[in-house]
Design a protein around this motif. Sequence first.
Motif, PDB file in Angstrom:
ATOM      1  N   PHE A 182     -27.803  23.971  32.613  1.00 37.41           N
ATOM      2  CA  PHE A 182     -26.573  23.131  33.656  1.00 37.41           C
ATOM      3  C   PHE A 182     -25.351  24.443  33.806  1.00 37.41           C
ATOM      4  CE2 PHE A 182     -25.139  20.765  36.787  1.00 37.41           C
ATOM      5  CZ  PHE A 182     -23.615  20.740  36.928  1.00 37.41           C
ATOM      6  N   GLY A 183     -25.849  25.007  35.093  1.00 35.51           N
ATOM      7  CA  GLY A 183     -24.415  26.078  35.189  1.00 35.51           C
ATOM      8  C   GLY A 183     -25.004  27.194  35.085  1.00 35.51           C
ATOM      9  N   SER A 184     -25.925  28.190  34.538  1.00 38.59           N
ATOM     10  CA  SER A 184     -26.923  28.953  34.393  1.00 38.59           C
ATOM     11  C   SER A 184     -28.202  29.397  34.557  1.00 38.59           C
ATOM     12  CB  SER A 184     -25.951  29.751  32.654  1.00 38.59           C
ATOM     13  OG  SER A 184     -26.913  28.882  31.880  1.00 38.59           O
ATOM     14  N   GLY A 208     -35.034  26.201  41.668  1.00 45.03           N
ATOM     15  CA  GLY A 208     -34.739  27.583  42.175  1.00 45.03           C
ATOM     16  C   GLY A 208     -32.878  27.302  41.817  1.00 45.03           C
ATOM     17  N   HIS A 209     -32.494  26.374  41.739  1.00 45.22           N
ATOM     18  CA  HIS A 209     -30.707  25.666  41.468  1.00 45.22           C
ATOM     19  C   HIS A 209     -30.491  25.919  39.952  1.00 45.22           C
ATOM     20  CE1 HIS A 209     -29.458  23.001  44.939  1.00 45.22           C
ATOM     21  NE2 HIS A 209     -31.003  22.803  44.689  1.00 45.22           N
ATOM     22  N   TRP A 210     -29.506  26.421  39.617  1.00 42.06           N
ATOM     23  CA  TRP A 210     -28.686  26.360  38.803  1.00 42.06           C
ATOM     24  C   TRP A 210     -27.335  25.793  38.624  1.00 42.06           C
ATOM     25  CZ3 TRP A 210     -23.616  28.429  38.771  1.00 42.06           C
ATOM     26  CH2 TRP A 210     -23.260  29.159  40.413  1.00 42.06           C
ATOM     27  N   ALA A 211     -26.776  24.800  38.619  1.00 45.07           N
ATOM     28  CA  ALA A 211     -26.284  24.291  38.966  1.00 45.07           C
ATOM     29  C   ALA A 211     -26.101  23.062  39.799  1.00 45.07           C
ATOM     30  CB  ALA A 211     -24.456  24.661  39.583  1.00 45.07           C
ATOM     31  N   TYR A 212     -26.965  21.800  40.108  1.00 46.45           N
ATOM     32  CA  TYR A 212     -27.603  20.690  40.979  1.00 46.45           C
ATOM     33  C   TYR A 212     -27.738  19.934  39.940  1.00 46.45           C
ATOM     34  CZ  TYR A 212     -28.626  17.799  44.971  1.00 46.45           C
ATOM     35  OH  TYR A 212     -28.891  17.487  45.876  1.00 46.45           O
ATOM     36  N   GLY A 213     -27.648  19.576  38.715  1.00 49.59           N
ATOM     37  CA  GLY A 213     -28.059  18.567  37.379  1.00 49.59           C
ATOM     38  C   GLY A 213     -28.736  18.906  36.921  1.00 49.59           C
ATOM     39  N   SER A 214     -29.123  18.394  35.793  1.00 49.71           N
ATOM     40  CA  SER A 214     -30.056  18.365  34.226  1.00 49.71           C
ATOM     41  C   SER A 214     -31.189  18.410  34.501  1.00 49.71           C
ATOM     42  CB  SER A 214     -29.401  17.042  33.833  1.00 49.71           C
ATOM     43  OG  SER A 214     -29.913  15.406  34.009  1.00 49.71           O
ATOM     44  N   VAL A 215     -32.271  17.619  35.896  1.00 50.87           N
ATOM     45  CA  VAL A 215     -33.793  17.341  35.887  1.00 50.87           C
ATOM     46  C   VAL A 215     -34.082  19.151  37.189  1.00 50.87           C
ATOM     47  CG1 VAL A 215     -35.241  16.511  36.680  1.00 50.87           C
ATOM     48  CG2 VAL A 215     -33.743  15.158  36.066  1.00 50.87           C
ATOM     49  N   ASP A 273     -26.376  12.199  37.487  1.00 48.38           N
ATOM     50  CA  ASP A 273     -25.362  13.170  37.708  1.00 48.38           C
ATOM     51  C   ASP A 273     -24.716  13.325  38.082  1.00 48.38           C
ATOM     52  OD1 ASP A 273     -26.627  14.250  35.459  1.00 48.38           O
ATOM     53  OD2 ASP A 273     -28.325  15.051  36.523  1.00 48.38           O
ATOM     54  N   ARG A 274     -24.528  12.420  39.460  1.00 49.53           N
ATOM     55  CA  ARG A 274     -23.714  12.283  40.367  1.00 49.53           C
ATOM     56  C   ARG A 274     -22.124  12.497  39.828  1.00 49.53           C
ATOM     57  NH1 ARG A 274     -24.116   7.889  45.150  1.00 49.53           N
ATOM     58  NH2 ARG A 274     -22.441   8.716  45.194  1.00 49.53           N
ATOM     59  N   VAL A 275     -21.438  13.348  40.857  1.00 50.17           N
ATOM     60  CA  VAL A 275     -20.130  13.056  40.963  1.00 50.17           C
ATOM     61  C   VAL A 275     -19.357  11.964  41.138  1.00 50.17           C
ATOM     62  CG1 VAL A 275     -17.548  14.433  41.343  1.00 50.17           C
ATOM     63  CG2 VAL A 275     -20.156  15.718  41.521  1.00 50.17           C
ATOM     64  N   LYS A 276     -18.793  11.526  39.903  1.00 50.02           N
ATOM     65  CA  LYS A 276     -18.077  10.132  39.746  1.00 50.02           C
ATOM     66  C   LYS A 276     -16.718   9.933  40.504  1.00 50.02           C
ATOM     67  CE  LYS A 276     -17.525   6.251  36.836  1.00 50.02           C
ATOM     68  NZ  LYS A 276     -17.365   5.455  35.280  1.00 50.02           N
ATOM     69  N   ILE A 320     -16.437  18.387  49.007  1.00 48.36           N
ATOM     70  CA  ILE A 320     -16.712  17.636  48.826  1.00 48.36           C
ATOM     71  C   ILE A 320     -18.371  16.929  48.511  1.00 48.36           C
ATOM     72  CG2 ILE A 320     -16.939  15.050  49.907  1.00 48.36           C
ATOM     73  CD1 ILE A 320     -14.555  16.841  51.990  1.00 48.36           C
ATOM     74  N   THR A 321     -18.121  16.889  47.413  1.00 49.75           N
ATOM     75  CA  THR A 321     -19.963  16.120  47.437  1.00 49.75           C
ATOM     76  C   THR A 321     -20.460  15.065  46.564  1.00 49.75           C
ATOM     77  OG1 THR A 321     -21.430  18.262  46.199  1.00 49.75           O
ATOM     78  CG2 THR A 321     -19.872  17.784  45.533  1.00 49.75           C
ATOM     79  N   THR A 322     -21.977  15.100  46.833  1.00 50.45           N
ATOM     80  CA  THR A 322     -22.744  13.971  46.041  1.00 50.45           C
ATOM     81  C   THR A 322     -22.446  14.311  44.226  1.00 50.45           C
ATOM     82  OG1 THR A 322     -24.605  14.539  46.041  1.00 50.45           O
ATOM     83  CG2 THR A 322     -23.079  12.719  47.236  1.00 50.45           C
ATOM     84  N   HIS A 323     -23.054  15.722  44.348  1.00 46.61           N
ATOM     85  CA  HIS A 323     -23.289  16.123  43.140  1.00 46.61           C
ATOM     86  C   HIS A 323     -23.075  17.829  42.866  1.00 46.61           C
ATOM     87  CE1 HIS A 323     -27.116  13.544  43.906  1.00 46.61           C
ATOM     88  NE2 HIS A 323     -27.444  14.142  42.224  1.00 46.61           N
ATOM     89  N   MET A 324     -22.820  18.222  41.565  1.00 46.60           N
ATOM     90  CA  MET A 324     -22.179  19.751  41.094  1.00 46.60           C
ATOM     91  C   MET A 324     -23.138  20.442  41.465  1.00 46.60           C
ATOM     92  SD  MET A 324     -19.393  18.508  39.543  1.00 46.60           S
ATOM     93  CE  MET A 324     -19.307  19.757  38.009  1.00 46.60           C
TER      94      MET A 324
END
Length: 848
Positions: A810-812, A798-805, A94-97, A499-503
């Motif tokens: 994701f996003g909500s 409690g992450h709503w946007a950090y990845g699929s796990v 899930d890292r930003v590429k 600037i980030t490794t993940h969304m």
Amino acid sequence: MEINRRDFLKATALTAGAVGIAQIPEIEANTQVSGEVGKWVASTCQGCTSWCSIQGYVVDGRLVKVRGNPNAKGNHGKICPRPHLAIQQVYDPDRVKTPLKRTNPKKGKGIDPQFVPISWDEAIDTIADKIMALIKSGESHKFALFRGRYTHMNEILYNTFPKLIGSPNNISHSSICAEAEKFGRYYTEALWDYADFDLDNTRYVLGWGADPLASNRQVPHFINIWGKVRDQARIAIIDPRLSATAAKADHWLPIIPGEDSALAVAMAHVILAGGAWNKGYVGDFVDGHNYFKPGELVPESIEVEGKIIPVEFKEKHTYGVVKWWNLELFDKTPEWAEPITGIPAKQIRQVALEFAAAGSRAISWVSPGACMQIRGSYASMAAHALNGLVGSCDSVGGILQGTSVPSGKTPDIKPYLSEEIASALKQKKIDQRGTPKFPALNKKTGGGVVTANVANAILDEKPYDLKMAIGYWNNFVFSINGTHLWEKAMEKLPFYAHITTHMAEMTMYADIVLPAKMHMFERYGFSKNKQNLHGYLSIHQPMVKPLGEAKTDETEIVFMIAQALAKKGHDAPLRYYQENFKDPETGKIPSTPEEFDLFSVKYFTQPIWDGSSNDKGDSINSWKELLEKGVWSTKRYSIGKKIDNFKTETKKFEFYSETLKKVLEEHVEKNKLSSIDEAIEASNNTARGERVFVPHYEPSVRYGDPKIYPLIFAEHRSRLNREGRSQNAPWYYEHKDVDPGDEIEKDVAKINPETAKQFGIKTGDRIRIVGTQASIETEVKLWEGIRPGIVVKCYGQGHWAYGSVASEKFGSKPRGTNNNDIHIHEYDRLSGSTARHGGTARVKIEKI
């Protein structure tokens, strides 16, 4: 944005090139490799603030496993669980590429940014255009740099870059981390830093919210030495939750959250009233009589056989102990403290006297749990002042300031500043530090940072309207109390580059997203810290190829922005970087981001690898040798040199803080206030007069009517958290029960069975935790390791946007719940810290 975990994984595998999410070869992070010869490569873990030197085992370009660096003296060549999870971070699908651009102008939680991949040139050019527009309009001060975690290369992106473009706003995460903890040490012994400890020789550990076997700092060192500590010392842990460390202690004091200052002053009262203070360190009454009598002030004089005899206390290495008693301690008995703290008076007295009996080999260990709370600065002072009473500051077996580590100095930026840019730097800082409402007294008024208040400043446009920000290694939307405020602030901010490794949550409000290299395995850098009486410098270096198009945040990306700005007419940053960061070995001027990355790291670490510091510690004589060894350590700290040489106003350990008095006087003058009392009132503290200058009890502050919200909400940290960045790693959930009271694959709220009876709930029930600010839904677990009347939950999920796990959709829809939704958006204003502990929020629970 309604994508569940399984569908998200499928989508990223098919469309990585289109949406900018990283693909990796089909290799599991825990693949067993046999029969192949690999290589151990040194780097640094930054899963907590220990910053331990580690090594990664690389086989055919693939990272296989990690271990502690055997050359490291601070952490004994050992590591805790956190670095292992970093393998799953670096190989996270899930890292930003690639760089991304927002195409949906609407911003908000749950709104799809509709990111599309773009080139690095387009991304950098967009950012440079925004900066140039601010410079040309005379609004460069309306730019901010948001820094989260960092390496010591942060001097470039965080420190110098904003100044070179005319902004005073380099905003650190520091005040959401540990500034209140540092406040107590600074205004007693002038140390604004983390402490070190002589655990080899200690005989008592009094831990204020400290859980060193799992979190806080120096975890590998503590795990390695705790068996010895347990054998030779007594241990008392003050925590409303039975932590891993408390489970191995002689005393567990399950305090009511937020009442640490009451317990600390009651212990001080016991020590003085019982004549148990360290007389060789503090001093004594000249006539040998103890005038510290419960309920009585120490008199100035007494009558003996008709003669008036002055009462004199001759202090040695401390200052103001009698003033402290008369201003605060004389009536703060254990019986007074019992109903406030929830700790029996008998236990308070026993622990205080046991602590004092260990003398200078006793450690009162203050951690964020005891002071990152409203009015927490005084709790920090009070708990740390106990070290002064027993003489353990800078003593064998005690608490120490530690040894500094050499590194290159940041070159002066003044020659590169035009008159316009220099003038812009005089603008007020966006976080309102140094004002009556936010003193942020880091060595001086406004010397700290008030990270959380930036959200209010953006929304209120005070002191001005912020127009642009760049953030790195940060996620303030998730990690700061009162998440709703940061969500609204980021909706309003006109332009944000992340600037980030993940969304992460912060990324979802970004206009430009730039992929960052992972700190342990893909980049250059260095970190400095201390453990086990050694200061050390630990190197970061690439051991595997960076994923996708990732670049180093603190060097490569800022150099690219500098290059773009130079083409547009503002060449000061590029000139500064090229003229000051030449290759120390060849003198070559950096012309590419990659060269600047390498040359600048070599520049800052040169005092270590050129051999000039060999007399201060390990012997390293080349850049190559530093990369091979990975770490340079000082000689062991020389104990005792700080005594009578503290950098306080009196040079002594101050119970009556002349150092705080001086800073507050400056604060009053700067803000044109009428008095220090007015300043203290504005900072939401209750003390007045000279009591302001001594460690004292400040009543806790809670939000919510106890009749409606009968419970107190509190939290703890996980030994797997990696500072909140490991929640997209499956191992995090698979091993969650390493945290006492927690459950595998779950995010549970823990309450005492006695409390559960009142609400008719049992383990496994779904409950709603309702506060005055928000509510969250979670599963409950009944556990005796929680003080009755408290709801405790681990921070991190409690992450709503950090990845699929990390998220269900994701996003909500998050996986688990974020404690910061409940935590009140409040501060310890003297230090600028967020009040993430202390039970600020009262709650009620409802069975769903």
